[in-house]
Motif scaffolding. Sequence first.
Motif, PDB file in Angstrom:
ATOM      1  N   PRO A  28      37.931  17.110 -96.855  1.00 17.32           N
ATOM      2  CA  PRO A  28      38.377  16.437 -95.626  1.00 17.32           C
ATOM      3  C   PRO A  28      37.316  16.486 -94.542  1.00 17.32           C
ATOM      4  O   PRO A  28      36.439  17.357 -94.544  1.00 17.32           O
ATOM      5  N   PRO A  29      37.378  15.561 -93.587  1.00 16.32           N
ATOM      6  CA  PRO A  29      36.359  15.494 -92.527  1.00 16.32           C
ATOM      7  C   PRO A  29      36.460  16.653 -91.553  1.00 16.32           C
ATOM      8  O   PRO A  29      37.484  17.328 -91.451  1.00 16.32           O
ATOM      9  N   SER A  30      35.373  16.883 -90.836  1.00 14.47           N
ATOM     10  CA  SER A  30      35.381  17.891 -89.789  1.00 14.47           C
ATOM     11  C   SER A  30      36.191  17.362 -88.609  1.00 14.47           C
ATOM     12  O   SER A  30      36.486  16.170 -88.519  1.00 14.47           O
ATOM     13  N   THR A  31      36.568  18.264 -87.708  1.00 10.95           N
ATOM     14  CA  THR A  31      37.333  17.860 -86.534  1.00 10.95           C
ATOM     15  C   THR A  31      36.647  18.376 -85.274  1.00 10.95           C
ATOM     16  O   THR A  31      35.946  19.398 -85.301  1.00 10.95           O
ATOM     17  N   ALA A  32      36.845  17.664 -84.185  1.00  8.20           N
ATOM     18  CA  ALA A  32      36.319  18.099 -82.891  1.00  8.20           C
ATOM     19  C   ALA A  32      37.421  17.933 -81.857  1.00  8.20           C
ATOM     20  O   ALA A  32      38.033  16.868 -81.768  1.00  8.20           O
ATOM     21  N   GLU A  49      34.004  25.490 -94.980  1.00  7.45           N
ATOM     22  CA  GLU A  49      33.000  26.486 -95.373  1.00  7.45           C
ATOM     23  C   GLU A  49      31.844  25.859 -96.141  1.00  7.45           C
ATOM     24  O   GLU A  49      30.671  26.163 -95.874  1.00  7.45           O
ATOM     25  N   ASP A  50      32.146  24.968 -97.090  1.00  7.85           N
ATOM     26  CA  ASP A  50      31.061  24.369 -97.872  1.00  7.85           C
ATOM     27  C   ASP A  50      30.198  23.448 -97.015  1.00  7.85           C
ATOM     28  O   ASP A  50      29.014  23.243 -97.298  1.00  7.85           O
ATOM     29  N   ASP A  51      30.772  22.885 -95.944  1.00  4.68           N
ATOM     30  CA  ASP A  51      29.976  22.057 -95.040  1.00  4.68           C
ATOM     31  C   ASP A  51      28.980  22.917 -94.255  1.00  4.68           C
ATOM     32  O   ASP A  51      27.839  22.520 -94.037  1.00  4.68           O
ATOM     33  N   THR A 142      34.000  12.640 -88.714  1.00  3.42           N
ATOM     34  CA  THR A 142      34.545  13.640 -87.793  1.00  3.42           C
ATOM     35  C   THR A 142      35.693  13.002 -87.027  1.00  3.42           C
ATOM     36  O   THR A 142      35.548  11.907 -86.481  1.00  3.42           O
ATOM     37  N   VAL A 143      36.824  13.676 -87.017  1.00  2.00           N
ATOM     38  CA  VAL A 143      38.001  13.199 -86.297  1.00  2.00           C
ATOM     39  C   VAL A 143      38.054  13.889 -84.937  1.00  2.00           C
ATOM     40  O   VAL A 143      38.054  15.120 -84.861  1.00  2.00           O
ATOM     41  N   LEU A 144      38.063  13.112 -83.876  1.00  2.54           N
ATOM     42  CA  LEU A 144      38.190  13.649 -82.526  1.00  2.54           C
ATOM     43  C   LEU A 144      39.666  13.752 -82.172  1.00  2.54           C
ATOM     44  O   LEU A 144      40.404  12.774 -82.265  1.00  2.54           O
ATOM     45  N   VAL A 145      40.091  14.933 -81.766  1.00  2.00           N
ATOM     46  CA  VAL A 145      41.480  15.152 -81.356  1.00  2.00           C
ATOM     47  C   VAL A 145      41.471  15.836 -79.994  1.00  2.00           C
ATOM     48  O   VAL A 145      40.453  16.313 -79.512  1.00  2.00           O
TER      49      VAL A 145
END
Length: 200
Positions: A28-32, A49-51, A142-145
């Motif tokens: 899944p994508p990273s989040t910010a 972790e793998d990212d 990257t999903v911005l929330v």
Amino acid sequence: MRRLVLGALVALALFGSAAPAAAHPFGPPSTAKVTVRGTSLTLVWHAAEDDWVALGQSLGAFDDPSTELTGEEKLQRSPAVHRYLLERMTVSQAGRPCPGELGELNDLLGTGATIEFECPAKIDEVKIKLAALMDLNDAYRTVLVGDSEALFTVTTPEQQVRLHGSAVPGAVLPLAIGTFAVVVLGVVAAVVLRRRRRSA
């Protein structure tokens, strides 16, 4: 609901790619998450972790032969990692950069990486760049929330975002995730339908 959104984003990457090799390579994508107080903006970035491992390998953070340091400690102490995060995640206001300061990377998986930005004027609308990892593979997202929501990709790594003050814990995040889920699932459905029509 959050797992639903992240799963939908992965599905979008898979169905929308020209070839399987272009799909997201590490899940899944990273989040910010962004919060605003006056002229200050706090950005908290979370990655799997793998990212973090892929990032550290690409920047030579693990080249230190010391066996006394863990992989996370090598990431935390790497000047290259610090420079990378500040270069790949930026904020500007009305064409003027907002200086950013990276906090201590004490718990990469638990608390993520925090960057504090200070803008020239009270923040209402800023341009945010979230391009971390995208230089390693253009399938990263990257999903911005938080106070606003958006999807950052290799084709749209920098976007103008309108903000409305501090995020309300426990209230803004579910709203952002729910809204974003509807949009993403709609796009996924459209892509799948188009492919089925082509096959027919």
